[in-house]
Design a protein around this motif. Sequence first.
Motif, mmCIF file in Angstrom:
data_model
loop_
_atom_site.group_PDB
_atom_site.id
_atom_site.type_symbol
_atom_site.label_atom_id
_atom_site.label_comp_id
_atom_site.label_asym_id
_atom_site.label_seq_id
_atom_site.Cartn_x
_atom_site.Cartn_y
_atom_site.Cartn_z
ATOM 1 N N LYS A 177 0.824 -1.208 0.000
ATOM 2 C CA LYS A 177 0.000 0.000 0.000
ATOM 3 C C LYS A 177 0.862 1.263 0.000
ATOM 4 O O LYS A 177 0.393 2.342 -0.366
ATOM 5 N N GLU A 178 2.118 1.119 0.428
ATOM 6 C CA GLU A 178 3.048 2.252 0.370
ATOM 7 C C GLU A 178 3.776 2.303 -0.975
ATOM 8 O O GLU A 178 4.576 3.206 -1.213
ATOM 9 N N GLY A 179 3.494 1.316 -1.826
ATOM 10 C CA GLY A 179 4.177 1.250 -3.121
ATOM 11 C C GLY A 179 5.508 0.541 -3.054
ATOM 12 O O GLY A 179 6.339 0.694 -3.954
ATOM 13 N N ILE A 180 5.727 -0.251 -2.009
ATOM 14 C CA ILE A 180 7.006 -0.944 -1.817
ATOM 15 C C ILE A 180 6.822 -2.448 -1.998
ATOM 16 O O ILE A 180 5.893 -3.044 -1.448
ATOM 17 N N LEU A 181 7.735 -3.034 -2.766
ATOM 18 C CA LEU A 181 7.768 -4.477 -2.954
ATOM 19 C C LEU A 181 9.017 -5.028 -2.275
ATOM 20 O O LEU A 181 10.111 -4.483 -2.433
ATOM 21 N N VAL A 182 8.841 -6.118 -1.532
ATOM 22 C CA VAL A 182 9.992 -6.808 -0.935
ATOM 23 C C VAL A 182 10.406 -7.904 -1.912
ATOM 24 O O VAL A 182 9.704 -8.901 -2.083
ATOM 25 N N LEU A 183 11.543 -7.708 -2.554
ATOM 26 C CA LEU A 183 12.001 -8.635 -3.590
ATOM 27 C C LEU A 183 12.676 -9.868 -3.005
ATOM 28 O O LEU A 183 12.677 -10.935 -3.615
ATOM 29 N N GLY A 184 13.275 -9.706 -1.835
ATOM 30 C CA GLY A 184 13.970 -10.834 -1.228
ATOM 31 C C GLY A 184 14.401 -10.507 0.183
ATOM 32 O O GLY A 184 14.360 -9.356 0.623
ATOM 33 N N ILE A 185 14.809 -11.555 0.911
ATOM 34 C CA ILE A 185 15.251 -11.396 2.299
ATOM 35 C C ILE A 185 16.530 -12.191 2.512
ATOM 36 O O ILE A 185 16.601 -13.376 2.179
ATOM 37 N N TYR A 186 17.550 -11.532 3.074
ATOM 38 C CA TYR A 186 18.758 -12.214 3.522
ATOM 39 C C TYR A 186 18.636 -12.451 5.018
ATOM 40 O O TYR A 186 18.291 -11.547 5.764
ATOM 41 N N ARG A 187 18.949 -13.689 5.446
ATOM 42 C CA ARG A 187 18.809 -14.026 6.860
ATOM 43 C C ARG A 187 19.919 -14.984 7.271
ATOM 44 O O ARG A 187 20.276 -15.899 6.522
ATOM 45 N N LYS A 188 20.451 -14.772 8.470
ATOM 46 C CA LYS A 188 21.456 -15.672 9.011
ATOM 47 C C LYS A 188 20.779 -16.930 9.553
ATOM 48 O O LYS A 188 19.905 -16.851 10.419
ATOM 49 N N HIS A 236 3.462 5.118 8.554
ATOM 50 C CA HIS A 236 2.923 4.162 7.586
ATOM 51 C C HIS A 236 1.681 4.723 6.901
ATOM 52 O O HIS A 236 1.548 4.650 5.669
ATOM 53 N N GLU A 237 0.780 5.290 7.684
ATOM 54 C CA GLU A 237 -0.453 5.848 7.120
ATOM 55 C C GLU A 237 -0.140 7.023 6.191
ATOM 56 O O GLU A 237 -0.767 7.172 5.130
ATOM 57 N N GLU A 238 0.829 7.850 6.568
ATOM 58 C CA GLU A 238 1.219 8.972 5.711
ATOM 59 C C GLU A 238 1.834 8.471 4.414
ATOM 60 O O GLU A 238 1.583 9.029 3.341
ATOM 61 N N ALA A 239 2.623 7.408 4.515
ATOM 62 C CA ALA A 239 3.244 6.846 3.317
ATOM 63 C C ALA A 239 2.201 6.242 2.388
ATOM 64 O O ALA A 239 2.324 6.331 1.158
ATOM 65 N N VAL A 240 1.176 5.622 2.953
ATOM 66 C CA VAL A 240 0.092 5.059 2.140
ATOM 67 C C VAL A 240 -0.622 6.166 1.373
ATOM 68 O O VAL A 240 -0.936 6.022 0.182
ATOM 69 N N GLU A 241 -0.864 7.287 2.036
ATOM 70 C CA GLU A 241 -1.525 8.415 1.366
ATOM 71 C C GLU A 241 -0.641 8.986 0.259
ATOM 72 O O GLU A 241 -1.121 9.304 -0.834
ATOM 73 N N LYS A 242 0.650 9.119 0.526
ATOM 74 C CA LYS A 242 1.563 9.604 -0.500
ATOM 75 C C LYS A 242 1.590 8.670 -1.702
ATOM 76 O O LYS A 242 1.639 9.110 -2.849
ATOM 77 N N ALA A 243 1.553 7.368 -1.429
ATOM 78 C CA ALA A 243 1.554 6.384 -2.515
ATOM 79 C C ALA A 243 0.293 6.506 -3.352
ATOM 80 O O ALA A 243 0.334 6.383 -4.574
ATOM 81 N N ARG A 244 -0.836 6.751 -2.689
ATOM 82 C CA ARG A 244 -2.098 6.900 -3.419
ATOM 83 C C ARG A 244 -2.049 8.115 -4.334
ATOM 84 O O ARG A 244 -2.446 8.045 -5.510
ATOM 85 N N VAL A 245 -1.537 9.233 -3.824
ATOM 86 C CA VAL A 245 -1.432 10.461 -4.623
ATOM 87 C C VAL A 245 -0.456 10.262 -5.777
ATOM 88 O O VAL A 245 -0.720 10.674 -6.911
ATOM 89 N N ARG A 246 0.668 9.608 -5.498
ATOM 90 C CA ARG A 246 1.669 9.379 -6.543
ATOM 91 C C ARG A 246 1.090 8.506 -7.650
ATOM 92 O O ARG A 246 1.313 8.764 -8.830
ATOM 93 N N LYS A 247 0.342 7.484 -7.267
ATOM 94 C CA LYS A 247 -0.240 6.595 -8.264
ATOM 95 C C LYS A 247 -1.231 7.342 -9.145
ATOM 96 O O LYS A 247 -1.265 7.137 -10.366
ATOM 97 N N MET A 248 -2.002 8.221 -8.552
ATOM 98 C CA MET A 248 -2.944 9.016 -9.334
ATOM 99 C C MET A 248 -2.210 9.923 -10.319
ATOM 100 O O MET A 248 -2.603 10.044 -11.483
ATOM 101 N N GLN A 249 -1.134 10.549 -9.853
ATOM 102 C CA GLN A 249 -0.351 11.432 -10.729
ATOM 103 C C GLN A 249 0.268 10.653 -11.881
ATOM 104 O O GLN A 249 0.269 11.113 -13.026
ATOM 105 N N GLU A 250 0.799 9.465 -11.586
ATOM 106 C CA GLU A 250 1.408 8.648 -12.636
ATOM 107 C C GLU A 250 0.373 8.209 -13.659
ATOM 108 O O GLU A 250 0.640 8.202 -14.866
ATOM 109 N N GLU A 251 -0.808 7.842 -13.181
ATOM 110 C CA GLU A 251 -1.865 7.426 -14.104
ATOM 111 C C GLU A 251 -2.336 8.589 -14.960
ATOM 112 O O GLU A 251 -2.640 8.425 -16.147
#
Length: 261
Positions: A177-188, A236-251
Amino acid sequence: MIALVSFLLVILSSILIVRIGAVALEMTGLSRDIASFQAHSAFSGTGFTTSESEYVISHPVRRRIIRTLMFLGSAGITSAIATLVLTFVGKSAEEAQLSLLFLAVGLVFLFLFSRSKLIERAMKQLIKRMLSRFTSLKIYDYNQLLGLSKGYSIAEIRVRKKSWLANKTLRELQLNKEGILVLGIYRKVNGKEAFLGAPSSETKILPGDVLVCYGPEEIVFALSRRIKGISGKVEHEEAVEKARVRKMQEEMELGIKEGYT
């Protein structure tokens, strides 16, 4: 003089071979810096770091490129040493000084040649065209494919105990919802570093994990500094709102561009 010219030609050939090898490795998907480092390491025979060698060992095409560079490098270094010795063998003091002067001038020229950005760009384009024509290598421009020049980035985030990310599943975090994808995880795991690619929504993030994330650069950076508690939830909530606005602008921008096509 013939030996001196031969020596300079060997050095020039070595520069060209390493450049071709670096471009070839880059075309297999390696970043420019890693491709250049691996090509220089293979040609000089100095070896690789453990982590970066995995980029080569796990890829059959890269292994063939590195093997070829190693073979040519061993021959090139031997030839360079032999011709350099012949340059000064049997020469008088004056002839040796003159040869040394020509050698210094030639090496300076080759150094400037190898450092020239204009020559580098021209050579890179030529090498890419030749490799694309005569080999099956494909060119991957990740800056363009991933929009890294459009405000997006890929970054590693180390999860600390006080991090907002710690001890939560990806479903709970809702990073998408923030526009972030987790591509992978490194773990010991048992003292060794393990990698989990494309983790599922039920994957739990643990302290000490290193997340490979893709998303808007400012959001990814802020996420790496976010701590648990009320402030983390608000961010987190602020980032979600920013992501929503950014997505609208990109579209909207995409719609405008499509209207002109």
